[in-house]
Design a protein around this motif. Structure first.
Motif, PDB file in Angstrom:
ATOM      1  N   GLY A   1      53.723  29.947 -25.662  1.00  0.00           N
ATOM      2  CA  GLY A   1      53.297  29.748 -26.986  1.00  0.00           C
ATOM      3  C   GLY A   1      54.173  28.679 -26.726  1.00  0.00           C
ATOM      4  O   GLY A   1      54.320  26.765 -26.887  1.00  0.00           O
ATOM      5  N   GLY A   2      55.330  29.103 -25.840  1.00  0.00           N
ATOM      6  CA  GLY A   2      56.309  27.540 -25.727  1.00  0.00           C
ATOM      7  C   GLY A   2      57.103  27.280 -26.850  1.00  0.00           C
ATOM      8  O   GLY A   2      57.672  27.762 -27.637  1.00  0.00           O
ATOM      9  N   ARG A   3      57.699  25.840 -26.746  1.00  0.00           N
ATOM     10  CA  ARG A   3      57.853  25.400 -28.303  1.00  0.00           C
ATOM     11  C   ARG A   3      57.557  25.844 -29.702  1.00  0.00           C
ATOM     12  O   ARG A   3      58.447  25.346 -30.239  1.00  0.00           O
ATOM     13  CB  ARG A   3      58.435  24.517 -28.078  1.00  0.00           C
ATOM     14  N   GLU A   4      56.237  25.754 -29.141  1.00  0.00           N
ATOM     15  CA  GLU A   4      55.883  25.332 -30.425  1.00  0.00           C
ATOM     16  C   GLU A   4      55.206  25.866 -31.858  1.00  0.00           C
ATOM     17  O   GLU A   4      54.719  26.249 -32.528  1.00  0.00           O
ATOM     18  CB  GLU A   4      54.217  24.482 -30.558  1.00  0.00           C
TER      19      GLU A   4
ATOM     20  N   ALA B   1      55.565  33.972 -29.562  1.00  0.00           N
ATOM     21  CA  ALA B   1      54.180  33.900 -29.196  1.00  0.00           C
ATOM     22  C   ALA B   1      53.875  35.193 -28.537  1.00  0.00           C
ATOM     23  O   ALA B   1      52.748  35.563 -27.888  1.00  0.00           O
ATOM     24  CB  ALA B   1      53.781  32.328 -28.788  1.00  0.00           C
ATOM     25  N   GLU B   2      55.681  35.170 -26.896  1.00  0.00           N
ATOM     26  CA  GLU B   2      54.964  36.467 -26.372  1.00  0.00           C
ATOM     27  C   GLU B   2      55.261  38.003 -26.708  1.00  0.00           C
ATOM     28  O   GLU B   2      55.022  39.022 -26.217  1.00  0.00           O
ATOM     29  CB  GLU B   2      56.149  36.580 -25.239  1.00  0.00           C
ATOM     30  N   LEU B   3      55.203  38.103 -27.804  1.00  0.00           N
ATOM     31  CA  LEU B   3      54.910  39.498 -28.713  1.00  0.00           C
ATOM     32  C   LEU B   3      53.497  39.434 -28.876  1.00  0.00           C
ATOM     33  O   LEU B   3      53.392  41.330 -29.434  1.00  0.00           O
ATOM     34  CB  LEU B   3      56.030  39.623 -30.027  1.00  0.00           C
ATOM     35  N   SER B   4      52.835  38.590 -28.865  1.00  0.00           N
ATOM     36  CA  SER B   4      51.490  39.287 -29.695  1.00  0.00           C
ATOM     37  C   SER B   4      50.152  39.122 -28.148  1.00  0.00           C
ATOM     38  O   SER B   4      51.065  38.378 -27.056  1.00  0.00           O
ATOM     39  CB  SER B   4      50.796  37.605 -30.356  1.00  0.00           C
TER      40      SER B   4
ATOM     41  N   CYS C   1      43.975  40.540 -27.570  1.00  0.00           N
ATOM     42  CA  CYS C   1      43.791  40.844 -28.545  1.00  0.00           C
ATOM     43  C   CYS C   1      44.219  40.170 -30.121  1.00  0.00           C
ATOM     44  O   CYS C   1      43.509  40.641 -31.022  1.00  0.00           O
ATOM     45  CB  CYS C   1      43.333  42.348 -28.442  1.00  0.00           C
ATOM     46  N   GLY C   2      44.880  39.618 -29.732  1.00  0.00           N
ATOM     47  CA  GLY C   2      45.416  39.055 -30.746  1.00  0.00           C
ATOM     48  C   GLY C   2      46.741  39.419 -31.595  1.00  0.00           C
ATOM     49  O   GLY C   2      47.505  39.727 -32.732  1.00  0.00           O
ATOM     50  N   CYS C   3      46.867  41.141 -31.205  1.00  0.00           N
ATOM     51  CA  CYS C   3      48.212  41.868 -31.844  1.00  0.00           C
ATOM     52  C   CYS C   3      49.210  41.462 -31.471  1.00  0.00           C
ATOM     53  O   CYS C   3      49.609  41.298 -30.781  1.00  0.00           O
ATOM     54  CB  CYS C   3      47.438  43.470 -31.916  1.00  0.00           C
ATOM     55  N   HIS C   4      50.215  42.257 -32.122  1.00  0.00           N
ATOM     56  CA  HIS C   4      51.499  42.889 -32.363  1.00  0.00           C
ATOM     57  C   HIS C   4      51.847  43.564 -31.003  1.00  0.00           C
ATOM     58  O   HIS C   4      50.962  44.446 -30.626  1.00  0.00           O
ATOM     59  CB  HIS C   4      52.565  43.067 -33.301  1.00  0.00           C
ATOM     60  N   ARG C   5      53.118  43.353 -29.891  1.00  0.00           N
ATOM     61  CA  ARG C   5      53.228  44.327 -29.092  1.00  0.00           C
ATOM     62  C   ARG C   5      53.256  46.095 -29.300  1.00  0.00           C
ATOM     63  O   ARG C   5      52.637  46.306 -28.965  1.00  0.00           O
ATOM     64  CB  ARG C   5      54.449  43.750 -28.232  1.00  0.00           C
ATOM     65  N   ASN C   6      53.998  46.150 -30.870  1.00  0.00           N
ATOM     66  CA  ASN C   6      54.011  47.207 -30.850  1.00  0.00           C
ATOM     67  C   ASN C   6      52.963  48.357 -31.538  1.00  0.00           C
ATOM     68  O   ASN C   6      53.023  48.833 -31.163  1.00  0.00           O
ATOM     69  CB  ASN C   6      54.652  47.817 -32.535  1.00  0.00           C
ATOM     70  N   PHE C   7      52.061  47.561 -31.146  1.00  0.00           N
ATOM     71  CA  PHE C   7      50.220  47.990 -31.757  1.00  0.00           C
ATOM     72  C   PHE C   7      49.720  48.948 -30.012  1.00  0.00           C
ATOM     73  O   PHE C   7      49.407  49.355 -30.226  1.00  0.00           O
ATOM     74  CB  PHE C   7      49.573  47.128 -31.834  1.00  0.00           C
ATOM     75  N   HIS C   8      50.613  48.278 -29.240  1.00  0.00           N
ATOM     76  CA  HIS C   8      50.019  48.819 -27.885  1.00  0.00           C
ATOM     77  C   HIS C   8      50.713  50.098 -27.278  1.00  0.00           C
ATOM     78  O   HIS C   8      51.695  49.949 -28.074  1.00  0.00           O
ATOM     79  CB  HIS C   8      49.780  47.406 -26.777  1.00  0.00           C
ATOM     80  N   ARG C   9      50.183  50.788 -26.783  1.00  0.00           N
ATOM     81  CA  ARG C   9      50.429  52.047 -26.009  1.00  0.00           C
ATOM     82  C   ARG C   9      52.287  52.296 -24.814  1.00  0.00           C
ATOM     83  O   ARG C   9      51.978  51.057 -24.286  1.00  0.00           O
ATOM     84  CB  ARG C   9      49.715  53.041 -25.181  1.00  0.00           C
ATOM     85  N   VAL C  10      53.111  52.968 -25.304  1.00  0.00           N
ATOM     86  CA  VAL C  10      54.167  52.430 -25.000  1.00  0.00           C
ATOM     87  C   VAL C  10      53.892  53.400 -22.887  1.00  0.00           C
ATOM     88  O   VAL C  10      53.896  54.493 -23.831  1.00  0.00           O
ATOM     89  CB  VAL C  10      55.448  52.528 -24.876  1.00  0.00           C
ATOM     90  N   GLU C  11      53.941  53.371 -22.071  1.00  0.00           N
ATOM     91  CA  GLU C  11      54.182  54.127 -20.871  1.00  0.00           C
ATOM     92  C   GLU C  11      55.401  53.380 -20.598  1.00  0.00           C
ATOM     93  O   GLU C  11      55.629  52.665 -19.609  1.00  0.00           O
ATOM     94  CB  GLU C  11      53.629  53.230 -19.947  1.00  0.00           C
ATOM     95  N   ILE C  12      56.634  54.734 -20.576  1.00  0.00           N
ATOM     96  CA  ILE C  12      57.991  54.430 -19.414  1.00  0.00           C
ATOM     97  C   ILE C  12      57.944  54.932 -18.070  1.00  0.00           C
ATOM     98  O   ILE C  12      57.200  56.026 -17.967  1.00  0.00           O
ATOM     99  CB  ILE C  12      58.792  55.471 -20.527  1.00  0.00           C
TER     100      ILE C  12
END
Length: 75
Positions: free
Chosen positions: A48-51, A55-58, A62-73
């Motif tokens: 996304g840059g400055r504008e 944006a790096e959290l989506s 798919c356009g979803c927020h990072r929290n909707f993705h399954r986390v693998e540790i």
């Protein structure tokens, strides 16, 4: 901005290898009482840059927020 200080105990046995975000788990049919996911296989950060700050959290796929993705540790 709040400053966060993390103190690690010496001799701690738990060490993190990192985190990987996998497939999207967002239920797109929840408002009609169903269950449907979009099939996004792995999170890829949008640019996304400055504008578009934050944006790096989506996901670029798919356009979803990072929290909707399954986390693998990773160990």
């Amino acid at each position: 901005m709040k400053k966060v200080v993390v103190i690690r105990k010496e001799g701690s046995k738990r060490s993190w290898g990192g985190i990987r975000y996998r497939e999207c788990m967002k239920n797109h049919a929840a408002n009609i009482g169903g269950y449907a996911v979009d099939g996004c296989r792995q999170f890829s950060a949008a640019t996304g840059g400055r504008e578009r700050p934050g944006a790096e959290l989506s996901c670029a796929a798919c356009g979803c927020h990072r929290n909707f993705h399954r986390v693998e540790i990773l160990d």
